[in-house]
Design an enzyme around this catalytic site. Structure first.
Site, short mmCIF file in Angstrom:
data_model
loop_
_atom_site.label_atom_id
_atom_site.label_comp_id
_atom_site.label_asym_id
_atom_site.label_seq_id
_atom_site.Cartn_x
_atom_site.Cartn_y
_atom_site.Cartn_z
N ASP A 225 -28.84 -33.30 68.33
CA ASP A 225 -29.28 -32.36 67.32
C ASP A 225 -28.25 -32.43 66.18
O ASP A 225 -27.10 -32.77 66.42
CB ASP A 225 -29.32 -30.97 67.97
CG ASP A 225 -29.26 -29.85 66.97
OD1 ASP A 225 -30.19 -29.77 66.16
OD2 ASP A 225 -28.30 -29.06 67.01
N ASP B 299 -33.62 -26.06 70.41
CA ASP B 299 -33.39 -27.26 71.21
C ASP B 299 -33.78 -27.10 72.67
O ASP B 299 -33.88 -28.09 73.39
CB ASP B 299 -31.91 -27.67 71.13
CG ASP B 299 -31.45 -27.92 69.70
OD1 ASP B 299 -32.23 -28.53 68.95
OD2 ASP B 299 -30.33 -27.52 69.35
N ASP C 8 -27.61 -27.28 70.65
CA ASP C 8 -26.93 -25.99 70.72
C ASP C 8 -27.86 -24.82 70.45
O ASP C 8 -27.51 -23.68 70.71
CB ASP C 8 -25.80 -25.94 69.69
CG ASP C 8 -26.35 -25.85 68.28
OD1 ASP C 8 -27.28 -26.62 67.96
OD2 ASP C 8 -25.89 -24.99 67.51
P1 ADP Z 1 -32.44 -27.70 62.00
O1 ADP Z 1 -33.04 -28.65 62.99
O2 ADP Z 1 -31.46 -28.40 61.10
O3 ADP Z 1 -31.86 -26.46 62.63
P2 ADP Z 1 -34.85 -26.20 61.14
O4 ADP Z 1 -35.99 -26.87 61.85
O5 ADP Z 1 -34.43 -24.88 61.66
O6 ADP Z 1 -33.62 -27.23 61.00
O7 ADP Z 1 -35.26 -26.04 59.61
C1 ADP Z 1 -35.77 -27.13 58.86
C2 ADP Z 1 -35.72 -26.84 57.39
O8 ADP Z 1 -36.48 -25.66 57.06
C3 ADP Z 1 -34.32 -26.55 56.86
O9 ADP Z 1 -33.60 -27.73 56.57
C4 ADP Z 1 -34.63 -25.73 55.61
O10 ADP Z 1 -34.96 -26.58 54.54
C5 ADP Z 1 -35.86 -24.93 56.02
N1 ADP Z 1 -35.46 -23.60 56.51
C6 ADP Z 1 -35.40 -23.19 57.79
N2 ADP Z 1 -34.99 -21.90 57.87
C7 ADP Z 1 -34.74 -21.49 56.61
C8 ADP Z 1 -34.31 -20.26 56.01
N3 ADP Z 1 -34.00 -19.18 56.72
N4 ADP Z 1 -34.21 -20.22 54.66
C9 ADP Z 1 -34.51 -21.29 53.91
N5 ADP Z 1 -34.93 -22.47 54.41
C10 ADP Z 1 -35.06 -22.58 55.73
MG MG Z 2 -28.55 -27.03 66.13
#
Ligand code: ADP
Ligand code: MG
Length: 295
Positions: free
Chosen positions: A38, A244, A240
């Site tokens: 991740d 995941d 983490d």
């Molecule tokens: P990661 O696998 O890096 O944790 P997520 O699947 O949680 O990523 O989120 C994917 C994308 O969605 C982020 O890169 C961001 O662009 C957008 N995103 C997610 N949560 C938020 C938030 N609270 N505010 C703004 N954008 C968000």
């Molecule tokens: Mg993570």
């Protein structure tokens, strides 16, 4: 495997900060050939901070109101990106208010009603899904920020593009060396993230990772692991976050970073207590050695 050799392996593993939840995992770990990492909180420190903030030239209202609405919209989200935005805006003197409504759109961003305005903060796809048109110049700037490994997010207020914000996370100091060790052990290392392709590639490059699965939605992570398994791979998933957990459960071996969310720790077969990725190679080395001694 004999109980004694497994126990000996476990003792050494505790010294290395690698906790196997059972002897069977010490056995399975040696057969792994693919490591899926991740990104946020695993390869990176997972503590992003706000680096860029660009209010649209077409924004006709008060800039301070817009910043307050953004902070208020993100306040309800527990996502590390949201925390970075709220914290960064607070440091710039913004005091968030209580949103009237809030909705997380997993993998895309957030939607909230703040002081009577509809706020959207998130990805290009979030904007597309709500028919917000984003100016070319903003998209170009977004691309530039992503090339630097930053996560750029778009903001719309009442259906109109209003601002661009970006946060940057730092790569764990140990990640590059840990990845190299895994590659030297003959394992294929893949980074998986919900973040966009450009940001993901920039981070992967800095960590020495060649293979990237980007823009994977939270519920898609387990499916990606399954696909690798169907292609004949033995997969260790390392993560983490709450996101995941299903992928950790699907993988042949799930490894949780010790600093991670409770659900990740509960679901995983192995805990990397030190929180850095060197624990993965340690676990595999240990497993190979223990199994050799038994045979
Ligand atoms: P990661 O696998 O890096 O944790 P997520 O699947 O949680 O990523 O989120 C994917 C994308 O969605 C982020 O890169 C961001 O662009 C957008 N995103 C997610 N949560 C938020 C938030 N609270 N505010 C703004 N954008 C968000
Ligand atoms: Mg993570």
């Amino acid at each position: 495997a004999t109980p004694t050799s497994i126990m000996a392996g476990s003792g050494r593993s505790a010294e290395l900060g690698v906790l196997f939840k059972g002897g069977e995992y010490l056995e399975t770990t040696q057969s792994v050939d693919t490591i899926v990492l991740d990104k946020t909180g695993t390869v990176t420190n997972g503590a992003p901070s706000l680096t860029d903030l660009k209010v649209s030239a077409d924004w006709s209202g008060e800039e301070s109101s817009l910043l307050r609405w953004i902070a208020s919209a993100e306040r309800g989200s527990e996502h590390p990106l949201a925390e970075a935005i709220v914290q960064g805006l607070r440091e710039r003197g913004v005091a968030p208010s209580e949103p009237d409504s809030f909705e997380a759109v997993p993998g895309f961003g957030v939607r909230a009603t703040v002081e009577g305005r509809e706020l959207l903060v998130g990805t290009r796809r979030l904007m597309d899904s709500r028919d917000v048109s984003v100016p070319e110049e903003a998209l170009r700037e977004m691309g530039r920020l992503e090339e630097q490994g930053k996560t750029a997010m778009l903001v719309a207020a009442d259906g109109r593009y209003a601002a661009l914000v970006a946060v940057a996370d730092t790569i764990k100091e140990s990640s590059r060396q840990a990845v190299e060790r895994l590659q030297r052990l003959g394992l294929q290392v893949i980074m998986m993230t919900g973040d966009n392709e450009r940001t993901a590639r920039a981070i992967a490059r800095a960590a020495g990772i060649q293979h990237v699965l980007a823009e994977v939605l939270p519920e898609g992570k387990a499916a990606e692991v399954k696909k690798l398994q169907e292609a004949g791979r033995k997969v260790a998933m390392v993560g983490d976050g709450i996101n995941d957990a299903p992928a950790l459960a699907t993988a042949d071996i799930g490894m949780a970073v010790g600093t991670g969310a409770d659900v990740a720790l509960e679901t995983a077969d192995v805990t990397l207590m030190r929180g850095d990725l060197n624990g993965i190679a340690d676990a595999i080395g240990l497993s190979r050695k223990t199994m050799r001694n038994i045979r």
